[in-house]
Design an enzyme around this catalytic site. Structure first.
Site, PDB file in Angstrom:
ATOM      1  NE  ARG A 108      -4.166  -1.624   0.394  1.00  0.00           N
ATOM      2  CZ  ARG A 108      -4.326  -2.748  -0.368  1.00  0.00           C
ATOM      3  NH1 ARG A 108      -3.296  -3.081  -1.163  1.00  0.00           N
ATOM      4  NH2 ARG A 108      -5.500  -3.670  -0.010  1.00  0.00           N
ATOM      5  CD  GLU A 151      -2.247   3.353  -6.064  1.00  0.00           C
ATOM      6  OE1 GLU A 151      -3.130   2.851  -6.609  1.00  0.00           O
ATOM      7  OE2 GLU A 151      -1.286   2.806  -5.603  1.00  0.00           O
ATOM      8  CG  HIS A 158      -2.233  -0.830  -7.522  1.00  0.00           C
ATOM      9  ND1 HIS A 158      -2.990  -0.063  -6.399  1.00  0.00           N
ATOM     10  CD2 HIS A 158      -2.475  -1.821  -7.348  1.00  0.00           C
ATOM     11  CE1 HIS A 158      -3.343  -0.744  -5.541  1.00  0.00           C
ATOM     12  NE2 HIS A 158      -2.997  -1.962  -6.034  1.00  0.00           N
TER      13      HIS A 158
END
Length: 334
Positions: free
Chosen positions: A238, A267, A285
Protein backbone atom coordinates in the site's frame (compact mmCIF):
# COMPACT_ATOMS: atom_id res chain seq x y z
CA UNK A 1 -36.09 -13.38 -7.76
CA UNK A 2 -32.46 -12.31 -8.27
CA UNK A 3 -30.73 -10.05 -5.77
CA UNK A 4 -29.96 -6.52 -6.89
CA UNK A 5 -26.25 -5.81 -7.18
CA UNK A 6 -24.21 -2.76 -8.07
CA UNK A 7 -20.72 -3.03 -9.60
CA UNK A 8 -18.55 0.02 -8.86
CA UNK A 9 -15.74 -0.75 -11.35
CA UNK A 10 -15.61 -2.83 -14.51
CA UNK A 11 -14.52 -6.43 -13.95
CA UNK A 12 -13.32 -8.74 -16.73
CA UNK A 13 -15.89 -9.52 -19.41
CA UNK A 14 -16.08 -13.15 -18.28
CA UNK A 15 -16.84 -12.22 -14.65
CA UNK A 16 -19.36 -9.54 -15.60
CA UNK A 17 -21.21 -12.12 -17.72
CA UNK A 18 -21.35 -14.51 -14.76
CA UNK A 19 -22.59 -11.73 -12.48
CA UNK A 20 -25.40 -10.86 -14.91
CA UNK A 21 -26.57 -14.46 -14.85
CA UNK A 22 -26.79 -14.45 -11.06
CA UNK A 23 -27.86 -10.92 -10.14
CA UNK A 24 -30.04 -8.07 -11.24
CA UNK A 25 -26.85 -6.14 -12.03
CA UNK A 26 -26.31 -2.42 -12.44
CA UNK A 27 -22.82 -1.15 -13.10
CA UNK A 28 -20.63 1.88 -13.47
CA UNK A 29 -20.36 1.76 -17.27
CA UNK A 30 -17.53 4.26 -17.74
CA UNK A 31 -15.38 2.74 -14.94
CA UNK A 32 -14.65 6.16 -13.41
CA UNK A 33 -13.69 6.19 -9.74
CA UNK A 34 -16.81 6.91 -7.69
CA UNK A 35 -16.64 8.95 -4.49
CA UNK A 36 -18.61 7.60 -1.51
CA UNK A 37 -21.59 9.90 -2.03
CA UNK A 38 -21.91 8.73 -5.63
CA UNK A 39 -21.65 5.07 -4.65
CA UNK A 40 -24.50 5.60 -2.21
CA UNK A 41 -26.62 7.31 -4.88
CA UNK A 42 -26.01 4.88 -7.72
CA UNK A 43 -26.17 1.71 -5.61
CA UNK A 44 -29.51 2.64 -4.03
CA UNK A 45 -31.59 -0.49 -3.50
CA UNK A 46 -28.66 -2.87 -3.94
CA UNK A 47 -28.40 -5.93 -1.73
CA UNK A 48 -24.86 -6.67 -2.93
CA UNK A 49 -22.18 -4.02 -3.45
CA UNK A 50 -19.20 -5.08 -5.56
CA UNK A 51 -16.15 -2.86 -5.09
CA UNK A 52 -12.37 -2.79 -5.49
CA UNK A 53 -9.58 -1.32 -3.39
CA UNK A 54 -10.12 2.08 -5.05
CA UNK A 55 -13.56 2.69 -3.51
CA UNK A 56 -14.06 4.04 0.01
CA UNK A 57 -17.00 2.27 1.62
CA UNK A 58 -17.53 4.11 4.87
CA UNK A 59 -20.28 4.04 7.46
CA UNK A 60 -22.22 6.77 5.66
CA UNK A 61 -22.36 4.72 2.46
CA UNK A 62 -23.56 1.67 4.38
CA UNK A 63 -26.21 3.66 6.25
CA UNK A 64 -27.43 5.17 2.99
CA UNK A 65 -27.87 1.67 1.52
CA UNK A 66 -29.81 0.33 4.50
CA UNK A 67 -31.94 -1.62 5.04
CA UNK A 68 -31.31 -3.48 1.80
CA UNK A 69 -27.54 -3.93 1.71
CA UNK A 70 -26.57 -7.43 2.83
CA UNK A 71 -23.05 -7.96 1.46
CA UNK A 72 -19.99 -6.07 0.24
CA UNK A 73 -17.63 -8.00 -2.03
CA UNK A 74 -14.24 -6.41 -2.71
CA UNK A 75 -11.96 -7.45 -5.56
CA UNK A 76 -8.89 -7.16 -3.34
CA UNK A 77 -7.09 -8.87 -0.52
CA UNK A 78 -6.85 -5.70 1.55
CA UNK A 79 -9.98 -4.29 3.15
CA UNK A 80 -8.78 -1.07 4.77
CA UNK A 81 -11.01 0.87 2.32
CA UNK A 82 -14.07 -0.62 4.04
CA UNK A 83 -15.26 0.45 7.49
CA UNK A 84 -15.25 -3.01 9.02
CA UNK A 85 -16.62 -1.86 12.37
CA UNK A 86 -19.60 -0.26 10.65
CA UNK A 87 -20.18 -3.37 8.57
CA UNK A 88 -20.17 -5.53 11.65
CA UNK A 89 -22.50 -3.18 13.53
CA UNK A 90 -24.99 -3.22 10.65
CA UNK A 91 -24.72 -6.96 10.03
CA UNK A 92 -23.28 -6.50 6.54
CA UNK A 93 -21.13 -9.39 5.39
CA UNK A 94 -17.82 -8.56 3.72
CA UNK A 95 -15.97 -10.79 1.28
CA UNK A 96 -12.46 -10.34 -0.10
CA UNK A 97 -10.10 -12.26 -2.41
CA UNK A 98 -7.17 -13.84 -0.53
CA UNK A 99 -4.85 -16.53 -1.87
CA UNK A 100 -5.53 -16.29 -5.62
CA UNK A 101 -3.28 -13.32 -6.43
CA UNK A 102 -0.10 -14.31 -4.63
CA UNK A 103 1.78 -15.50 -7.72
CA UNK A 104 0.87 -12.47 -9.84
CA UNK A 105 1.92 -10.05 -7.11
CA UNK A 106 5.17 -11.92 -6.52
CA UNK A 107 5.97 -11.65 -10.23
CA UNK A 108 5.54 -7.88 -10.09
CA UNK A 109 7.71 -7.72 -6.98
CA UNK A 110 10.52 -9.44 -8.86
CA UNK A 111 9.93 -7.19 -11.88
CA UNK A 112 10.44 -4.19 -9.61
CA UNK A 113 13.48 -5.71 -7.88
CA UNK A 114 15.16 -6.48 -11.18
CA UNK A 115 14.41 -3.15 -12.81
CA UNK A 116 15.44 -1.17 -9.73
CA UNK A 117 18.67 -3.08 -9.28
CA UNK A 118 19.58 -3.20 -12.99
CA UNK A 119 18.44 0.36 -13.87
CA UNK A 120 15.64 -0.73 -16.15
CA UNK A 121 14.02 2.68 -16.62
CA UNK A 122 17.28 4.36 -17.60
CA UNK A 123 18.20 1.53 -19.97
CA UNK A 124 14.84 1.57 -21.73
CA UNK A 125 14.91 5.37 -22.09
CA UNK A 126 18.44 5.32 -23.49
CA UNK A 127 17.47 2.92 -26.27
CA UNK A 128 14.10 4.54 -27.10
CA UNK A 129 15.50 8.06 -27.19
CA UNK A 130 18.29 7.20 -29.61
CA UNK A 131 20.86 8.30 -27.04
CA UNK A 132 22.55 4.90 -26.78
CA UNK A 133 26.16 5.32 -27.98
CA UNK A 134 26.82 1.58 -28.06
CA UNK A 135 28.11 -0.89 -25.51
CA UNK A 136 30.55 0.38 -22.90
CA UNK A 137 32.29 -1.39 -20.02
CA UNK A 138 31.00 1.02 -17.35
CA UNK A 139 27.63 1.85 -18.89
CA UNK A 140 24.60 1.64 -16.57
CA UNK A 141 26.29 -0.46 -13.92
CA UNK A 142 23.72 -1.80 -11.49
CA UNK A 143 23.43 -4.18 -8.57
CA UNK A 144 23.66 -7.93 -9.07
CA UNK A 145 21.26 -10.07 -7.05
CA UNK A 146 23.28 -13.18 -6.30
CA UNK A 147 24.40 -13.34 -2.67
CA UNK A 148 22.55 -10.20 -1.57
CA UNK A 149 20.19 -10.05 1.40
CA UNK A 150 16.51 -9.58 0.53
CA UNK A 151 14.30 -8.44 3.41
CA UNK A 152 10.56 -9.05 3.16
CA UNK A 153 8.25 -7.04 5.40
CA UNK A 154 5.10 -9.17 5.64
CA UNK A 155 5.68 -12.88 5.06
CA UNK A 156 2.12 -13.89 4.25
CA UNK A 157 1.23 -15.81 1.12
CA UNK A 158 2.50 -13.06 -1.18
CA UNK A 159 5.70 -12.61 0.81
CA UNK A 160 6.38 -16.34 0.70
CA UNK A 161 5.75 -16.40 -3.06
CA UNK A 162 8.29 -13.59 -3.44
CA UNK A 163 10.79 -15.54 -1.35
CA UNK A 164 10.39 -18.63 -3.55
CA UNK A 165 11.22 -16.63 -6.67
CA UNK A 166 13.99 -14.65 -5.01
CA UNK A 167 15.82 -17.79 -3.92
CA UNK A 168 16.12 -18.79 -7.59
CA UNK A 169 18.08 -15.56 -8.16
CA UNK A 170 20.51 -16.45 -5.39
CA UNK A 171 19.14 -14.01 -2.83
CA UNK A 172 19.39 -14.67 0.91
CA UNK A 173 15.94 -14.30 2.48
CA UNK A 174 15.24 -12.34 5.66
CA UNK A 175 11.79 -11.35 6.94
CA UNK A 176 9.72 -9.71 9.64
CA UNK A 177 6.22 -10.79 10.66
CA UNK A 178 4.24 -10.23 13.81
CA UNK A 179 4.90 -13.90 14.54
CA UNK A 180 7.55 -16.27 13.26
CA UNK A 181 6.55 -18.76 10.58
CA UNK A 182 6.65 -22.50 11.07
CA UNK A 183 9.89 -24.05 9.71
CA UNK A 184 8.12 -25.61 6.72
CA UNK A 185 6.88 -22.16 5.67
CA UNK A 186 10.06 -20.33 6.62
CA UNK A 187 12.21 -22.58 4.39
CA UNK A 188 15.47 -21.40 5.86
CA UNK A 189 14.70 -17.68 5.84
CA UNK A 190 16.10 -15.60 8.71
CA UNK A 191 13.44 -14.19 11.03
CA UNK A 192 13.74 -10.73 12.61
CA UNK A 193 11.42 -10.08 15.52
CA UNK A 194 11.69 -6.31 14.99
CA UNK A 195 11.22 -4.35 11.77
CA UNK A 196 14.26 -2.20 12.53
CA UNK A 197 16.44 -5.28 12.62
CA UNK A 198 15.15 -6.43 9.25
CA UNK A 199 15.80 -3.01 7.72
CA UNK A 200 19.40 -3.02 8.91
CA UNK A 201 19.95 -6.45 7.35
CA UNK A 202 18.26 -5.72 4.00
CA UNK A 203 20.30 -4.74 0.98
CA UNK A 204 17.01 -5.03 -0.91
CA UNK A 205 13.90 -4.29 1.16
CA UNK A 206 10.47 -5.37 -0.11
CA UNK A 207 7.25 -4.13 1.47
CA UNK A 208 4.62 -6.86 1.16
CA UNK A 209 2.58 -6.18 4.31
CA UNK A 210 -1.09 -5.36 3.74
CA UNK A 211 -2.24 -1.87 4.61
CA UNK A 212 -4.21 -0.61 7.54
CA UNK A 213 -4.35 2.45 9.78
CA UNK A 214 -1.77 0.99 12.14
CA UNK A 215 0.86 0.73 9.40
CA UNK A 216 0.40 4.08 7.62
CA UNK A 217 3.71 5.91 7.35
CA UNK A 218 5.63 3.12 9.05
CA UNK A 219 8.52 3.36 6.56
CA UNK A 220 9.64 6.85 7.56
CA UNK A 221 12.92 8.82 7.56
CA UNK A 222 14.34 6.94 10.54
CA UNK A 223 13.52 3.52 9.16
CA UNK A 224 14.75 4.22 5.63
CA UNK A 225 18.01 5.42 7.18
CA UNK A 226 18.45 1.92 8.67
CA UNK A 227 18.65 0.32 5.23
CA UNK A 228 22.33 -0.09 4.33
CA UNK A 229 23.75 2.66 2.10
CA UNK A 230 23.19 1.89 -1.57
CA UNK A 231 20.22 -0.34 -0.81
CA UNK A 232 17.02 -0.76 -2.81
CA UNK A 233 13.41 -0.39 -1.65
CA UNK A 234 10.43 -2.05 -3.38
CA UNK A 235 6.76 -1.57 -2.48
CA UNK A 236 3.91 -3.76 -3.75
CA UNK A 237 1.72 -3.33 -0.67
CA UNK A 238 0.00 0.00 0.00
CA UNK A 239 1.36 3.39 -0.92
CA UNK A 240 0.61 4.99 2.42
CA UNK A 241 3.02 2.68 4.24
CA UNK A 242 5.84 4.77 2.78
CA UNK A 243 6.60 8.34 3.79
CA UNK A 244 7.12 9.96 0.37
CA UNK A 245 9.36 12.74 1.69
CA UNK A 246 11.62 10.15 3.33
CA UNK A 247 11.88 7.91 0.27
CA UNK A 248 12.37 10.74 -2.22
CA UNK A 249 15.03 12.29 0.02
CA UNK A 250 16.88 8.97 0.26
CA UNK A 251 16.77 8.50 -3.52
CA UNK A 252 18.02 12.03 -4.17
CA UNK A 253 20.86 11.72 -1.66
CA UNK A 254 21.71 8.26 -3.06
CA UNK A 255 21.43 6.71 0.40
CA UNK A 256 19.19 4.36 -1.57
CA UNK A 257 20.52 3.52 -5.00
CA UNK A 258 17.05 2.80 -6.38
CA UNK A 259 13.44 1.97 -5.71
CA UNK A 260 10.65 0.09 -7.46
CA UNK A 261 7.07 1.12 -6.74
CA UNK A 262 3.77 -0.40 -7.84
CA UNK A 263 1.64 1.43 -5.27
CA UNK A 264 1.44 5.03 -4.13
CA UNK A 265 -0.28 7.27 -1.63
CA UNK A 266 -3.22 9.16 -3.14
CA UNK A 267 -3.36 7.07 -6.31
CA UNK A 268 -3.48 8.06 -9.13
CA UNK A 269 -2.34 11.54 -7.99
CA UNK A 270 1.13 10.37 -7.01
CA UNK A 271 3.80 12.68 -5.65
CA UNK A 272 5.09 14.36 -8.85
CA UNK A 273 8.67 14.32 -7.58
CA UNK A 274 8.89 10.60 -8.40
CA UNK A 275 8.55 11.37 -12.11
CA UNK A 276 11.73 13.42 -12.07
CA UNK A 277 13.90 10.68 -10.55
CA UNK A 278 15.91 8.38 -12.79
CA UNK A 279 16.54 5.87 -10.02
CA UNK A 280 12.95 4.82 -9.41
CA UNK A 281 11.05 2.30 -11.55
CA UNK A 282 7.30 2.92 -11.51
CA UNK A 283 4.34 0.70 -12.42
CA UNK A 284 0.63 1.61 -12.12
CA UNK A 285 -0.63 -0.77 -9.40
CA UNK A 286 -0.56 -3.85 -11.62
CA UNK A 287 0.32 -6.45 -8.99
CA UNK A 288 -2.65 -8.71 -9.75
CA UNK A 289 -3.16 -7.58 -13.35
CA UNK A 290 -3.23 -10.84 -15.26
CA UNK A 291 -6.25 -12.29 -17.02
CA UNK A 292 -6.01 -15.45 -14.95
CA UNK A 293 -5.73 -13.69 -11.62
CA UNK A 294 -8.51 -11.13 -12.10
CA UNK A 295 -10.86 -13.89 -13.27
CA UNK A 296 -9.90 -16.03 -10.28
CA UNK A 297 -10.55 -13.10 -7.94
CA UNK A 298 -13.97 -12.55 -9.52
CA UNK A 299 -14.88 -16.21 -9.21
CA UNK A 300 -13.87 -16.20 -5.55
CA UNK A 301 -16.36 -13.40 -4.89
CA UNK A 302 -19.10 -15.12 -6.90
CA UNK A 303 -18.66 -18.39 -5.03
CA UNK A 304 -18.54 -16.56 -1.72
CA UNK A 305 -21.81 -14.76 -2.48
CA UNK A 306 -23.42 -18.05 -3.55
CA UNK A 307 -22.31 -19.65 -0.28
CA UNK A 308 -23.83 -16.79 1.71
CA UNK A 309 -27.09 -17.17 -0.20
CA UNK A 310 -27.10 -20.87 0.75
CA UNK A 311 -26.58 -20.06 4.43
CA UNK A 312 -22.96 -21.24 4.42
CA UNK A 313 -19.82 -19.49 5.66
CA UNK A 314 -17.38 -18.93 2.77
CA UNK A 315 -13.65 -19.06 3.38
CA UNK A 316 -13.24 -15.49 2.12
CA UNK A 317 -15.72 -13.99 4.60
CA UNK A 318 -14.35 -11.17 6.75
CA UNK A 319 -17.46 -9.92 8.53
CA UNK A 320 -19.50 -10.19 10.60
CA UNK A 321 -16.98 -11.90 12.82
CA UNK A 322 -15.64 -10.95 16.19
CA UNK A 323 -12.87 -8.41 15.65
CA UNK A 324 -10.33 -10.69 17.29
CA UNK A 325 -11.01 -13.29 14.60
CA UNK A 326 -9.87 -10.94 11.83
CA UNK A 327 -6.15 -11.57 11.21
CA UNK A 328 -3.61 -8.92 12.15
CA UNK A 329 -2.10 -7.41 8.97
CA UNK A 330 1.20 -9.19 9.51
CA UNK A 331 -0.19 -12.47 10.67
CA UNK A 332 -0.02 -14.73 7.65
CA UNK A 333 -2.27 -12.81 5.25
CA UNK A 334 -0.82 -10.60 2.52
Amino acid sequence: MMQKAFLCRRFTAAIEAELRERFDLSLNEDDALLPPVEIARRAAGAEVLLVTATEVVDAEVMRALQPGLKAIATLSVGYDHIDMAAAQAMGIQVLHTPDVLSNACAEIAMLLVLNACRRGYEADRMVRSGAWPGWGPTQLLGLGLTGRRLGIFGMGRIGRAIATRARAFGLEIHYHNRTRLAPELEQGATYHDALDGLLAASEIFVVAAPGGPGLAGIIDHERIARIPAGGVLVNISRGDLINDDALIGALKSKHLSAAGLDVFANEPAIDPRYRALDNVFLTPHIGSATHETRNAMGWLLIRGLEALADGKVPENLLSPRRSEDIPHPLQGRA
